[in-house]
Scaffold this active site. Structure first.
Site, PDB file in Angstrom:
ATOM      1  N   ARG A  78       6.748   4.334  -2.612  1.00 25.01           N
ATOM      2  CA  ARG A  78       5.605   3.902  -3.418  1.00 25.01           C
ATOM      3  C   ARG A  78       5.088   2.537  -2.953  1.00 25.01           C
ATOM      4  NH1 ARG A  78       6.809   5.980  -9.638  1.00 25.01           N
ATOM      5  NH2 ARG A  78       6.338   8.180  -9.257  1.00 25.01           N
ATOM      6  N   SER A  79       4.922   1.605  -3.882  1.00 31.54           N
ATOM      7  CA  SER A  79       4.260   0.344  -3.529  1.00 31.54           C
ATOM      8  C   SER A  79       5.100  -0.592  -2.677  1.00 31.54           C
ATOM      9  CB  SER A  79       3.807  -0.390  -4.794  1.00 31.54           C
ATOM     10  OG  SER A  79       2.651   0.210  -5.318  1.00 31.54           O
ATOM     11  N   ALA A  80       6.361  -0.272  -2.453  1.00 28.68           N
ATOM     12  CA  ALA A  80       7.108  -1.050  -1.467  1.00 28.68           C
ATOM     13  C   ALA A  80       6.449  -0.921  -0.095  1.00 28.68           C
ATOM     14  CB  ALA A  80       8.561  -0.592  -1.408  1.00 28.68           C
ATOM     15  N   LYS A  82       3.424  -1.547   0.435  1.00 29.34           N
ATOM     16  CA  LYS A  82       2.445  -2.634   0.569  1.00 29.34           C
ATOM     17  C   LYS A  82       2.983  -3.779   1.423  1.00 29.34           C
ATOM     18  CE  LYS A  82      -0.259  -1.974  -3.704  1.00 29.34           C
ATOM     19  NZ  LYS A  82       0.281  -0.755  -4.293  1.00 29.34           N
TER      20      LYS A  82
END
Length: 408
Positions: A78-80, A82
């Protein structure tokens, strides 16, 4: 419950905390890796590869036919993602190909539309661009088309004047970073990452999962958090969950920039390259990536120069987040240590994935950390399972001050 893998002498408390996550915090399948001064000191995994799998007492395949989590098992983070995508832009800056203080429109002329002509490159990385939402959300199929996503975010009017405030760009970060990287390099961001970051460092992480790696990836899904797991110690006036429940809130609209939310187990979604949300990594790959940001890994390549590392972790946004509601701190593409995302120390920088995954580096101790799981919770930034592992590391302050010894 069997925990597999090894820890270097002195890091046994991390194994104990990892085991307790299965015994008390509802962990189903997960892995954690830690590097210190470029050498791996923790390499642990356990449970089942798929969220709903069952394994026998010996770790063999269980009644559902689901295999156990293995050393090379990878998961969507997921947003890791980014933090990995941010490294692409920062490396382009390091090489003199991207000016962080330049207007985005200097590289991407279409982005100047609808009042965004003064948006600077660093505003994208620090969540200050003012475009966390799309007035016309994209379907999962549209979102996976980089040209369609880029056109949508370029046409979007900002909800605040760019640069004047910050709010988490939960989904639009994908097209902001991906298209900017493509305009500069002429290549999809996932391809550049594979050739310039993952390949040279030997990190098992992908943005756009190759068919050859698909069998390594487990199935993910939501899990309920035990009551004892807790959350943030101080409850804000309005929680993220309450804001998300409000259809008109920036919180809900930001996460709903892709509607409906994609099926994270769909092979087509995993093969797409969405830098905000669908990177896939092993725990070791995530930790190894962060280790390479702050130093040489196993005597090999270092990614960031000391100057670029300081740019990455220098505070650019702080205070109440227009999207996440709680107070957040951001450097350039990385969350910084704080109430919303507690890391190892004030020197740490990294990025969580909503409901589970976490990767970060701590230059002062030389620690790099990666945690992946197949069970996602409702938490956005401070998952109690990852926090338990960080607390175990923090308790090793004396050992971390001594010379390092890796696993070999």
């Amino acid at each position: 419950m069997d925990v597999n893998g090894t820890v270097a002498e002195g890091f046994e408390p991390v194994r104990e905390a990892f085991l307790r996550n299965f015994e008390h915090l509802g962990e189903r399948g997960a892995a954690v890796a830690v590097y210190r001064d470029g050498h791996r000191v923790v390499d642990l995994w356990g449970g089942t590869k798929d969220l709903n799998g069952t394994t026998g007492a010996t770790g063999t395949t269980g009644p559902t036919g689901t295999p156990p989590w293995e050393h090379g098992t990878a998961q969507i983070v997921r947003s890791a993602t980014k933090g990995v995508a941010a490294a692409v832009l920062l490396l382009l800056h390091q090489r003199g190909e991207l000016d962080l203080e330049a207007p985005v429109g200097a590289y991407w002329p279409e982005f100047k539309a609808a009042g965004k002509e003064r948006t600077l490159v660093w505003h994208l990385l620090a969540h200050r661009a003012g475009v966390p939402v799309l007035d016309r959300p994209l379907t999962p199929a549209q979102a996976a088309d980089p040209e369609m996503g880029a056109a949508a975010v370029a046409a979007q009017a900002p909800v605040w004047e760019p640069g004047t405030d910050h709010g988490y760009h939960a989904q639009t970060y994908s097209w902001l970073t991906g298209e900017l990287a493509r305009r500069i390099t002429g290549r999809p961001i996932g391809d550049w990452l594979a050739d310039e970051i993952a390949g040279p460092t030997g990190a098992d992480l992908w943005l756009g999962l190759p068919d050859a790696q698909a069998a390594r990836v487990g199935r993910v899904g939501p899990v309920e958090a035990p009551e004892a797991a807790g959350g943030l110690r101080t409850r804000p006036k309005r929680s993220v969950a309450e804001a998300y429940a409000d259809p008109g809130s920036l919180t809900r609209r930001a996460f709903a920039a892709i509607t409906p939310l994609p099926d994270e187990n769909d092979p087509g979604y995993r093969a797409a390259a969405l830098p905000a949300s669908n990177g896939i990594a092993t725990a070791d790959g995530l930790a190894r990536f962060y280790a390479a940001l702050i130093g040489e890994v196993d005597g090999g390549r270092r990614l960031f120069t000391p100057r670029t590392m300081e740019l990455a972790r220098g505070e650019r946004s702080v205070g109440p987040d227009r999207v996440l509601v709680v107070g957040t701190r951001f450097g350039l593409g990385y969350m910084l240590h704080g109430t919303a995302s507690p890391l190892l120390s004030p020197a740490s920088f990294g990025h969580p994935g909503r409901g589970g995954a976490l990767g970060f580096a701590d230059p002062e101790s030389g620690i790099a950390f990666g945690y992946v799981t197949n069970g996602f919770r409702q938490s956005v930034t401070a998952d109690p399972r990852a926090q338990a592992l960080i607390r175990a590391l923090a308790a090793l302050a004396g050992e971390l001050a001594a010379p390092s010894a890796g696993l070999g």
